[in-house]
Design a protein around this motif. Structure first.
Motif, PDB file in Angstrom:
ATOM      1  N   GLU A 114      -4.461  -8.168   4.014  1.00  0.00           N
ATOM      2  CA  GLU A 114      -3.445  -7.129   3.831  1.00  0.00           C
ATOM      3  C   GLU A 114      -2.894  -7.185   2.413  1.00  0.00           C
ATOM      4  OE1 GLU A 114      -0.629  -5.960   7.028  1.00  0.00           O
ATOM      5  OE2 GLU A 114       0.900  -6.657   5.617  1.00  0.00           O
ATOM      6  N   LEU A 115      -2.949  -6.050   1.736  1.00  0.00           N
ATOM      7  CA  LEU A 115      -2.507  -5.948   0.347  1.00  0.00           C
ATOM      8  C   LEU A 115      -1.449  -4.862   0.218  1.00  0.00           C
ATOM      9  CD1 LEU A 115      -6.040  -5.927  -1.340  1.00  0.00           C
ATOM     10  CD2 LEU A 115      -4.565  -7.911  -1.008  1.00  0.00           C
ATOM     11  N   HIS A 116      -0.560  -5.036  -0.757  1.00  0.00           N
ATOM     12  CA  HIS A 116       0.408  -4.000  -1.109  1.00  0.00           C
ATOM     13  C   HIS A 116      -0.050  -3.387  -2.430  1.00  0.00           C
ATOM     14  CE1 HIS A 116       3.605  -4.911   1.910  1.00  0.00           C
ATOM     15  NE2 HIS A 116       2.909  -6.038   1.959  1.00  0.00           N
ATOM     16  N   VAL A 117      -0.455  -2.127  -2.368  1.00  0.00           N
ATOM     17  CA  VAL A 117      -1.052  -1.455  -3.521  1.00  0.00           C
ATOM     18  C   VAL A 117      -0.037  -0.491  -4.121  1.00  0.00           C
ATOM     19  CG1 VAL A 117      -2.966  -0.021  -4.318  1.00  0.00           C
ATOM     20  CG2 VAL A 117      -3.313  -1.637  -2.429  1.00  0.00           C
ATOM     21  N   ASP A 118       0.167  -0.593  -5.435  1.00  0.00           N
ATOM     22  CA  ASP A 118       1.081   0.319  -6.125  1.00  0.00           C
ATOM     23  C   ASP A 118       0.538   1.742  -6.096  1.00  0.00           C
ATOM     24  OD1 ASP A 118       2.882  -1.648  -6.766  1.00  0.00           O
ATOM     25  OD2 ASP A 118       1.940  -2.109  -8.691  1.00  0.00           O
ATOM     26  N   GLN A 119       1.423   2.682  -5.800  1.00  0.00           N
ATOM     27  CA  GLN A 119       1.079   4.091  -5.828  1.00  0.00           C
ATOM     28  C   GLN A 119       1.389   4.672  -7.210  1.00  0.00           C
ATOM     29  OE1 GLN A 119      -0.896   4.713  -3.370  1.00  0.00           O
ATOM     30  NE2 GLN A 119       0.238   6.190  -2.145  1.00  0.00           N
ATOM     31  N   PRO A 120       0.656   5.706  -7.625  1.00  0.00           N
ATOM     32  CA  PRO A 120       0.923   6.315  -8.942  1.00  0.00           C
ATOM     33  C   PRO A 120       2.356   6.838  -9.040  1.00  0.00           C
ATOM     34  CG  PRO A 120      -1.159   7.092  -8.027  1.00  0.00           C
ATOM     35  CD  PRO A 120      -0.471   6.340  -6.943  1.00  0.00           C
ATOM     36  N   LYS A 121       2.958   6.648 -10.232  1.00  0.00           N
ATOM     37  CA  LYS A 121       4.323   7.126 -10.474  1.00  0.00           C
ATOM     38  C   LYS A 121       4.358   7.869 -11.804  1.00  0.00           C
ATOM     39  CE  LYS A 121       5.955   2.885 -10.101  1.00  0.00           C
ATOM     40  NZ  LYS A 121       4.934   2.091  -9.414  1.00  0.00           N
ATOM     41  N   ARG A 128       1.654   1.344  -0.954  1.00  0.00           N
ATOM     42  CA  ARG A 128       1.017   1.575   0.340  1.00  0.00           C
ATOM     43  C   ARG A 128       0.350   0.277   0.774  1.00  0.00           C
ATOM     44  NH1 ARG A 128      -4.578   2.150   0.196  1.00  0.00           N
ATOM     45  NH2 ARG A 128      -5.465   2.447  -1.895  1.00  0.00           N
ATOM     46  N   ILE A 129       0.218   0.116   2.063  1.00  0.00           N
ATOM     47  CA  ILE A 129      -0.415  -1.092   2.607  1.00  0.00           C
ATOM     48  C   ILE A 129      -1.901  -0.823   2.816  1.00  0.00           C
ATOM     49  CG2 ILE A 129      -0.515  -2.667   4.571  1.00  0.00           C
ATOM     50  CD1 ILE A 129       2.462  -2.232   4.954  1.00  0.00           C
ATOM     51  N   ALA A 130      -2.736  -1.677   2.261  1.00  0.00           N
ATOM     52  CA  ALA A 130      -4.189  -1.580   2.444  1.00  0.00           C
ATOM     53  C   ALA A 130      -4.672  -2.828   3.170  1.00  0.00           C
ATOM     54  CB  ALA A 130      -4.895  -1.443   1.097  1.00  0.00           C
ATOM     55  N   ARG A 131      -5.544  -2.633   4.126  1.00  0.00           N
ATOM     56  CA  ARG A 131      -6.120  -3.764   4.864  1.00  0.00           C
ATOM     57  C   ARG A 131      -7.630  -3.749   4.678  1.00  0.00           C
ATOM     58  NH1 ARG A 131      -2.069  -1.754   8.353  1.00  0.00           N
ATOM     59  NH2 ARG A 131      -0.379  -3.264   8.684  1.00  0.00           N
ATOM     60  N   ASN A 132      -8.118  -4.741   3.964  1.00  0.00           N
ATOM     61  CA  ASN A 132      -9.549  -4.845   3.687  1.00  0.00           C
ATOM     62  C   ASN A 132     -10.211  -5.750   4.721  1.00  0.00           C
ATOM     63  OD1 ASN A 132      -9.194  -3.263   1.387  1.00  0.00           O
ATOM     64  ND2 ASN A 132      -8.865  -5.042   0.068  1.00  0.00           N
ATOM     65  N   ASN A 163     -11.941  -0.511  10.189  1.00  0.00           N
ATOM     66  CA  ASN A 163     -10.774   0.223   9.658  1.00  0.00           C
ATOM     67  C   ASN A 163     -10.946   0.649   8.204  1.00  0.00           C
ATOM     68  OD1 ASN A 163      -9.523  -0.021  12.102  1.00  0.00           O
ATOM     69  ND2 ASN A 163      -7.876  -1.366  11.419  1.00  0.00           N
ATOM     70  N   ILE A 164     -12.177   0.823   7.749  1.00  0.00           N
ATOM     71  CA  ILE A 164     -12.373   1.207   6.353  1.00  0.00           C
ATOM     72  C   ILE A 164     -11.800   2.594   6.069  1.00  0.00           C
ATOM     73  CG2 ILE A 164     -14.671   2.213   6.746  1.00  0.00           C
ATOM     74  CD1 ILE A 164     -15.413   1.050   3.949  1.00  0.00           C
ATOM     75  N   TYR A 165     -11.630   3.385   7.089  1.00  0.00           N
ATOM     76  CA  TYR A 165     -11.093   4.739   6.923  1.00  0.00           C
ATOM     77  C   TYR A 165      -9.571   4.746   6.792  1.00  0.00           C
ATOM     78  CZ  TYR A 165      -9.917   4.069  11.808  1.00  0.00           C
ATOM     79  OH  TYR A 165      -9.404   3.563  12.971  1.00  0.00           O
ATOM     80  N   LYS A 166      -8.902   3.646   7.130  1.00  0.00           N
ATOM     81  CA  LYS A 166      -7.439   3.612   7.181  1.00  0.00           C
ATOM     82  C   LYS A 166      -6.840   3.338   5.801  1.00  0.00           C
ATOM     83  CE  LYS A 166      -6.245   2.554  11.970  1.00  0.00           C
ATOM     84  NZ  LYS A 166      -5.536   1.627  12.865  1.00  0.00           N
ATOM     85  N   HIS A 167      -6.924   4.325   4.944  1.00  0.00           N
ATOM     86  CA  HIS A 167      -6.272   4.254   3.637  1.00  0.00           C
ATOM     87  C   HIS A 167      -5.496   5.555   3.459  1.00  0.00           C
ATOM     88  CE1 HIS A 167      -8.215   0.570   2.116  1.00  0.00           C
ATOM     89  NE2 HIS A 167      -9.244   0.959   2.854  1.00  0.00           N
ATOM     90  N   ALA A 168      -4.185   5.461   3.578  1.00  0.00           N
ATOM     91  CA  ALA A 168      -3.335   6.657   3.579  1.00  0.00           C
ATOM     92  C   ALA A 168      -3.108   7.160   2.160  1.00  0.00           C
ATOM     93  CB  ALA A 168      -2.011   6.349   4.270  1.00  0.00           C
ATOM     94  N   THR A 169      -4.173   7.582   1.531  1.00  0.00           N
ATOM     95  CA  THR A 169      -4.090   8.132   0.184  1.00  0.00           C
ATOM     96  C   THR A 169      -5.289   9.041  -0.050  1.00  0.00           C
ATOM     97  OG1 THR A 169      -4.044   7.587  -2.179  1.00  0.00           O
ATOM     98  CG2 THR A 169      -5.299   6.120  -0.756  1.00  0.00           C
TER      99      THR A 169
END
Length: 503
Positions: free
Chosen positions: A34-41, A53-57, A466-472
């Motif tokens: 589980e990673l916390h990925v910075d979103q563009p700002k 956003r939370i990413a789970r690899n 869960n490779i599809y579970k990336h809310a971006t």
């Protein structure tokens, strides 16, 4: 310690024992990073807003059929985590030279220690008392009953047996299922290495054994409790097994053992208990001068020494070859604590002995003298390749209905080229080929390999990652499919999936 509940329902929600045995659900245990990925700002948000956003690899998984849990009531042990090779975006820790020299053992992968049970406990299937017609002599059958009964009195927790039921319901003496059989032409080394090895030509015998174990493990598994709920184990001959193209671990173990006999391996059918399936059959080999015996799993084709901590075999109580059967009468049945010298009558009780010699009995194998192998049609493989690829593409779009699903076609083509060259398992080669993309993308990916049973089984396996579970929407995917055909329409399927996010 982590407790994770799973909900599984039998067919038609029927909790009758025969219905529960037919349940073909798979228990997936997946491990994620589980990673916390910075979103563009924007520029004016950069110092004021934190957007993540939370990413789970996906890192690996363990699969256990529900029927194994139901039949056994509980499963426990150190389960080998199936980690894909290569795993893009990650690297393995190297075992230190000091530890390697001290233990002389290298663990090839990660393991999870688990205890699996049901709540509430369901009524287990009733044991069936096997009493069938037989073509065996009455003398052998009577002695077999005495031999098993006497052993069970001393070791009631060990499931000794001397005869099993064939597909016609007749009791057959186990060694009659074992004999050398012709090897398939696997064509994995550029020449017919299996035939060369059988002829004694200079080919690495261990590599051929691993290829044959891999071939046997690709034949679909179908438990007897699913086909014949409420009945006993049914043993097919190897030609029947290759025609039906499905079977239990007994059929897989018999076929692999017969291949090993053709290679002049010192091998046995072994019966014991596995942490995956409970009572099981597998193949055990031990060559003269070899210190430790090797257990060959017919479920995945892997081999492990009896002293390896990741060996899934928890106990061994019976060995059989084409000549005799030996019952383990040692106090210990844990492989790492056992002596495998079957000539030692203090540790192993033979079926045939001075008190009951084999010479007085008629002897023929139930196996054929030849096996029929057919080449798998390339046209059929190509059609299936397209069907799998199209289905996974559509499913990815469906699973990501809340986000845009875009594909990186250049990266995808490069993946497909790597697979065609046969270097899918070489992580170094892949990293070198894909280095040009590293400058602009963070890349995470994995290779899934599995025997082909149905397209739905492949879809379920990919879905579980869960490779599809990336809310971006700021992400691209790549998919490559490869099918390696073996004789008799036995197929190994490789699915390579990756996602790329801009740096």
């Amino acid at each position: 310690m982590i407790m994770s509940p799973f909900c599984i329902g039998p067919p038609d929600n029927d909790f009758d024992t025969s219905s529960l045995q037919r349940c073909r659900d798979i228990l997936y245990i997946n491990i994620f990073d589980e990673l916390h990925v910075d979103q563009p700002k924007t520029d004016h948000e950069r110092d004021q807003i934190i957007r993540e956003r939370i990413a789970r690899n996906w890192l690996g998984s363990i699969k256990i059929p529900f029927s194994n849990v139901y039949v056994n009531g509980r499963l426990e042990g150190a389960y080998r985590l199936d980690v894909p090779t290569p795993l893009l975006g990650y690297s393995r820790d190297k075992v230190s030279v000091t530890k390697m020299e001290a233990t002389n053992v290298i663990s090839p992968t990660s393991v999870l220690r688990m205890f699996i049970t049901m709540e509430p406990l369901l009524a287990p299937p009733e044991a069936v008392q096997q009493s069938f017609d037989s073509t065996e002599s009455l003398e052998l059958l009577n002695y077999a009953r005495f031999w098993v009964s006497d052993l069970n009195q001393k070791f009631p927790n060990r499931d000794y047996k001397a005869t099993v039921s064939d597909i016609n319901g007749r009791a057959v003496f186990i060694p009659r299922f074992l004999r050398p059989l012709p090897l398939p032409q696997l064509g994995l080394t550029g020449t017919d290495a299996t035939s060369a090895a059988a002829a004694g030509v200079g080919v690495d015998n261990q590599i051929i054994c691993q290829q044959l174990a891999r071939f046997v493990s690709l034949i679909p598994f179908l438990s007897d409790t699913v086909i014949f709920p409420g009945l006993c184990d049914i043993w097919e001959t190897s030609d029947q097994f290759l025609r039906t193209m499905s079977g239990d671990d007994e059929e897989h173990a018999v076929l692999l053992n017969n291949y090993f006999l053709t290679l002049n391996k010192n091998s046995w059918i072994a019966m014991g208990v596995s942490i995956y399936s409970g009572p099981c059959c597998f193949v055990l080999t031990k060559e003269p001068g070899q210190r430790y015996a090797i257990c060959w799993s017919v479920a995945d084709g892997r081999d492990a020494s009896t002293i390896d901590t990741w060996n899934p075999i928890r106990s061994i109580y019976l060995l059989a070859n084409q000549e005799n059967i030996w019952a383990n009468i040692q106090e210990q049945d844990i492989p790492s604590r056992m002596n495998f010298d079957v000539e030692n009558s203090k540790n192993w009780r033979p079926f045939f002995s001075r008190s009951f010699p084999r010479d007085t009995l008629p002897w023929t194998s139930v196996q054929p003298s030849d096996l029929h192998y057919e080449n798998t049609r390339t046209e059929d493989v190509n059609i299936l390749h397209v069907q799998i690829q199209d289905m996974l593409r559509r499913k990815m779009v469906d699973w990501r209905e809340a986000n845009v699903t875009s594909w990186h076609h250049v990266f995808q083509k490069r993946l497909q080229d790597i697979i065609k060259r046969g270097s899918i398992a070489n992580g170094t080669d892949i990293e070198a080929v894909l280095a040009e993309f590293r400058n602009t993308y963070n890349i995470v990916g994995f290779a899934l390999q599995m025997p082909y049973t149905t397209i739905q089984a492949i879809v379920d396996t990919v879905y579980s990652t869960n490779i599809y579970k990336h809310a971006t929407n700021d992400i691209q995917f790549a998919l490559a499919v490869h099918i390696h055909p073996y004789p008799n329409n036995i197929l190994a399927v490789w699915i390579y999936m990756a996602h790329l996010t801009p740096k």
